[in-house]
Design an enzyme around this catalytic site. Structure first.
Site, PDB file in Angstrom:
ATOM      1  N   ASN A  68     115.639  57.460   3.878  1.00 23.37           N
ATOM      2  CA  ASN A  68     114.601  58.460   3.612  1.00 23.37           C
ATOM      3  C   ASN A  68     113.641  57.904   2.570  1.00 23.37           C
ATOM      4  OD1 ASN A  68     113.367  61.131   3.536  1.00 23.37           O
ATOM      5  ND2 ASN A  68     114.373  61.406   1.547  1.00 23.37           N
ATOM      6  N   HIS A 111     111.131  59.234  -0.512  1.00 23.94           N
ATOM      7  CA  HIS A 111     110.885  60.417  -1.332  1.00 23.94           C
ATOM      8  C   HIS A 111     109.805  60.072  -2.363  1.00 23.94           C
ATOM      9  CE1 HIS A 111     111.809  64.284  -3.093  1.00 23.94           C
ATOM     10  NE2 HIS A 111     111.748  63.716  -4.286  1.00 23.94           N
ATOM     11  N   GLU A 150     125.149  63.339   1.862  1.00 22.84           N
ATOM     12  CA  GLU A 150     125.146  64.801   1.967  1.00 22.84           C
ATOM     13  C   GLU A 150     124.522  65.500   0.762  1.00 22.84           C
ATOM     14  OE1 GLU A 150     128.629  66.656   3.893  1.00 22.84           O
ATOM     15  OE2 GLU A 150     129.293  64.600   4.221  1.00 22.84           O
TER      16      GLU A 150
END
Ligand code: GAR
Length: 201
Positions: A108, A110, A143
């Site tokens: 990801n 960010h 998570e």
């Protein structure tokens, strides 16, 4: 051997474009096998079309629940047989079943120097807090919220006159460098997750 990567994006898709361009320029040994989006209006869809990349639209609004949406997303992801899933402006939190299905195979980007300013509007948070240095982070997905092992970061100074938009623009320029670079390292098998750290070989 080229890696199979799939990009998941919700909106404008400028990071998706940066990755596609880097692949096209021969800088990243990968094939982009699909763009997946939760948003049928995402401009990323047009970018994929132009680049000849298959589009998979899983319209969040058409599902009765988040669980049903995520089941459809997981199934689409499994069908792709990708080596890496790239979250490029995917504006939802991925549920545990999806994260657990692809350990070490999801990254990801960010727009903050994690672990500062997780979640939405990271650039706004940085301006409001008054930090002098902001930036972007590419990390593996686990998570936790924006908390997975960090692959690389790039810094951006916060200027006196900055507002959320001007800072976001400057961070975005660095995102477009950082993301293809991190994906290149992954595709060259140069990343190793050791505990919560990433070792670059
Ligand atoms: C980027 O700034 C990315 O870092 C951010 O959304 C923007 C997407 O731009 N992602 C997040 O905030 C995820 N929490 P793009 O669609 O032009 O790539």
């Amino acid at each position: 051997m080229k890696k199979r990567i799939a990009v998941i994006a919700s909106g404008r898709g400028s990071n998706f474009q940066a990755v596609v361009d880097a692949i096209g320029a021969g800088l990243v040994p990968a094939t982009c096998v699909a763009l997946i989006t939760d948003n049928p209006k995402a401009y990323a869809i047009e970018r994929a079309e132009k680049a000849g990349i298959p589009r998979i639209v899983i319209d969040y609004a058409t599902f009765p629940s988040r669980e049903a949406y995520e089941r459809a997303l997981l199934s689409a992801m499994q069908d792709l047989n990708a080596d890496l899933f790239v979250l490029a402006g995917y504006m939802r939190i991925l549920g545990s079943p999806i994260v657990r299905a692809f350990p070490g195979k999801m990254v990801n980007i960010h727009p903050a120097l994690l672990p500062s300013f997780t979640g939405l509007h990271a650039q706004r948070q940085a301006v409001q807090y008054g930090v002098k240095v902001a930036g972007c982070t590419v990390h593996f997905v686990d998570e936790s919220l924006d908390g997975g092992p960090i692959i690389l970061q790039r810094c951006v100074p916060v200027l006196d006159g900055d507002d959320e938009d001007s800072l976001a623009e400057r961070i975005l320029e660095q995102e477009h460098i950082a993301f293809p670079e991190a994906i290149r390292l992954f595709c060259e098998d140069r990343l190793e997750i050791v505990g919560r750290k990433v070792r670059i070989h």
